[in-house]
Design a protein around this motif. Structure first.
Motif, PDB file in Angstrom:
ATOM      1  N   VAL A  20       0.826  -1.218   0.000  1.00 15.41           N
ATOM      2  CA  VAL A  20       0.000   0.000   0.000  1.00 15.41           C
ATOM      3  C   VAL A  20       0.856   1.261   0.000  1.00 15.41           C
ATOM      4  N   ALA A  21       2.131   1.130  -0.339  1.00 10.99           N
ATOM      5  CA  ALA A  21       3.026   2.283  -0.333  1.00 10.99           C
ATOM      6  C   ALA A  21       2.695   3.268  -1.450  1.00 10.99           C
ATOM      7  N   GLU A  22       2.124   2.783  -2.527  1.00  8.50           N
ATOM      8  CA  GLU A  22       1.715   3.678  -3.612  1.00  8.50           C
ATOM      9  C   GLU A  22       0.346   4.243  -3.281  1.00  8.50           C
ATOM     10  N   GLU A  23       0.166   5.532  -3.514  1.00  8.64           N
ATOM     11  CA  GLU A  23      -1.063   6.230  -3.142  1.00  8.64           C
ATOM     12  C   GLU A  23      -2.310   5.585  -3.732  1.00  8.64           C
ATOM     13  N   ASN A  24      -2.257   5.144  -4.983  1.00 12.48           N
ATOM     14  CA  ASN A  24      -3.459   4.558  -5.584  1.00 12.48           C
ATOM     15  C   ASN A  24      -3.841   3.241  -4.916  1.00 12.48           C
ATOM     16  N   ARG A  25      -2.865   2.461  -4.478  1.00 13.61           N
ATOM     17  CA  ARG A  25      -3.171   1.191  -3.811  1.00 13.61           C
ATOM     18  C   ARG A  25      -3.711   1.430  -2.404  1.00 13.61           C
ATOM     19  N   LEU A  26      -3.155   2.432  -1.718  1.00 10.68           N
ATOM     20  CA  LEU A  26      -3.674   2.802  -0.405  1.00 10.68           C
ATOM     21  C   LEU A  26      -5.088   3.350  -0.551  1.00 10.68           C
ATOM     22  N   GLY A  27      -5.302   4.173  -1.569  1.00 11.72           N
ATOM     23  CA  GLY A  27      -6.638   4.708  -1.831  1.00 11.72           C
ATOM     24  C   GLY A  27      -7.652   3.614  -2.113  1.00 11.72           C
ATOM     25  N   ASP A  28      -7.254   2.603  -2.860  1.00 14.99           N
ATOM     26  CA  ASP A  28      -8.146   1.475  -3.139  1.00 14.99           C
ATOM     27  C   ASP A  28      -8.533   0.748  -1.853  1.00 14.99           C
ATOM     28  N   LEU A  29      -7.560   0.536  -0.980  1.00 18.55           N
ATOM     29  CA  LEU A  29      -7.825  -0.127   0.296  1.00 18.55           C
ATOM     30  C   LEU A  29      -8.810   0.704   1.121  1.00 18.55           C
ATOM     31  N   VAL A  30      -8.563   2.011   1.211  1.00 17.77           N
ATOM     32  CA  VAL A  30      -9.441   2.887   1.986  1.00 17.77           C
ATOM     33  C   VAL A  30     -10.854   2.853   1.413  1.00 17.77           C
ATOM     34  N   GLU A  31     -10.982   2.926   0.104  1.00 20.72           N
ATOM     35  CA  GLU A  31     -12.312   2.889  -0.527  1.00 20.72           C
ATOM     36  C   GLU A  31     -13.040   1.587  -0.211  1.00 20.72           C
ATOM     37  N   GLN A  32     -12.343   0.463  -0.274  1.00 22.18           N
ATOM     38  CA  GLN A  32     -12.960  -0.836   0.015  1.00 22.18           C
ATOM     39  C   GLN A  32     -13.464  -0.913   1.453  1.00 22.18           C
ATOM     40  N   VAL A  33     -12.641  -0.475   2.384  1.00 23.02           N
ATOM     41  CA  VAL A  33     -13.031  -0.556   3.793  1.00 23.02           C
ATOM     42  C   VAL A  33     -14.130   0.454   4.103  1.00 23.02           C
ATOM     43  N   ARG A  34     -14.058   1.654   3.525  1.00 26.51           N
ATOM     44  CA  ARG A  34     -15.131   2.640   3.716  1.00 26.51           C
ATOM     45  C   ARG A  34     -16.462   2.078   3.216  1.00 26.51           C
ATOM     46  N   ALA A  35     -16.438   1.394   2.086  1.00 24.75           N
ATOM     47  CA  ALA A  35     -17.666   0.800   1.541  1.00 24.75           C
ATOM     48  C   ALA A  35     -18.229  -0.243   2.509  1.00 24.75           C
ATOM     49  N   GLN A  36     -17.353  -1.029   3.140  1.00 21.96           N
ATOM     50  CA  GLN A  36     -17.811  -2.019   4.117  1.00 21.96           C
ATOM     51  C   GLN A  36     -18.446  -1.339   5.333  1.00 21.96           C
ATOM     52  N   VAL A  37     -17.832  -0.251   5.783  1.00 22.54           N
ATOM     53  CA  VAL A  37     -18.348   0.489   6.938  1.00 22.54           C
ATOM     54  C   VAL A  37     -19.718   1.075   6.583  1.00 22.54           C
ATOM     55  N   GLN A  38     -19.825   1.689   5.412  1.00 23.20           N
ATOM     56  CA  GLN A  38     -21.085   2.292   4.993  1.00 23.20           C
ATOM     57  C   GLN A  38     -22.163   1.239   4.776  1.00 23.20           C
ATOM     58  N   ALA A  39     -21.790   0.063   4.304  1.00 25.51           N
ATOM     59  CA  ALA A  39     -22.755  -1.023   4.106  1.00 25.51           C
ATOM     60  C   ALA A  39     -23.352  -1.481   5.431  1.00 25.51           C
ATOM     61  N   ARG A  40     -22.664  -1.209   6.516  1.00 29.54           N
ATOM     62  CA  ARG A  40     -23.178  -1.560   7.843  1.00 29.54           C
ATOM     63  C   ARG A  40     -24.028  -0.438   8.427  1.00 29.54           C
ATOM     64  N   GLY A  41     -24.315   0.593   7.619  1.00 28.35           N
ATOM     65  CA  GLY A  41     -25.215   1.650   8.047  1.00 28.35           C
ATOM     66  C   GLY A  41     -24.570   2.879   8.649  1.00 28.35           C
ATOM     67  N   PHE A  42     -23.259   2.962   8.641  1.00 29.96           N
ATOM     68  CA  PHE A  42     -22.577   4.127   9.202  1.00 29.96           C
ATOM     69  C   PHE A  42     -22.387   5.190   8.135  1.00 29.96           C
ATOM     70  N   VAL A  43     -22.512   6.450   8.538  1.00 29.23           N
ATOM     71  CA  VAL A  43     -22.320   7.577   7.637  1.00 29.23           C
ATOM     72  C   VAL A  43     -20.941   8.168   7.899  1.00 29.23           C
ATOM     73  N   LEU A  44     -20.123   8.226   6.865  1.00 30.95           N
ATOM     74  CA  LEU A  44     -18.781   8.786   6.995  1.00 30.95           C
ATOM     75  C   LEU A  44     -18.774  10.184   6.371  1.00 30.95           C
ATOM     76  N   THR A  45     -18.000  11.085   6.998  1.00 28.45           N
ATOM     77  CA  THR A  45     -18.041  12.480   6.563  1.00 28.45           C
ATOM     78  C   THR A  45     -16.920  12.871   5.613  1.00 28.45           C
TER      79      THR A  45
END
Length: 105
Positions: free
Chosen positions: A79-104
């Motif tokens: 995840v040292a490259e920004e795009n790979r880290l960004g992909d990881l963050v997007e995936q986990v954010r989607a999981q959090v939001q799928a559980r009903g949480f609103v991220l700002t």
């Protein structure tokens, strides 16, 4: 046993690359850690670097400090490259939001 230019992987010779042995700097690791920990507001995220600064794990907690997502092992080099880290963050954010949480952010 000393390693030469090749090592056996799954019974096949494979070239050893310099990047297989390079560690990220403390500054690079801290940037990755801060990016992760700041990506789930208003929820809290705690990242932990381990295995001789080669791996990272993190948890996202709800407002009652209950862990809602846990990522137990990420190789920092992956995840040292920004795009790979960004992909990881997007995936986990989607999981959090799928559980009903609103991220700002």
């Amino acid at each position: 046993m000393a390693l030469g230019g090749n090592e056996l992987r799954d019974g096949c010779a494979a070239e050893l690359r310099e990047e297989d042995f390079q560690m990220l700097s403390d500054e690079q690791i801290e940037i990755i850690k801060q990016r992760l920990e700041g990506s789930f507001n208003p929820l809290r995220c705690v990242a932990d670097v381990w295995d001789y600064k080669q791996k990272l794990r993190f948890k996202v907690f709800d407002e009652t400090d209950r862990a809602i997502i846990e990522v137990p092992e990420i190789v920092l080099r992956d995840v040292a490259e920004e795009n790979r880290l960004g992909d990881l963050v997007e995936q986990v954010r989607a999981q959090v939001q799928a559980r009903g949480f609103v991220l700002t952010c």
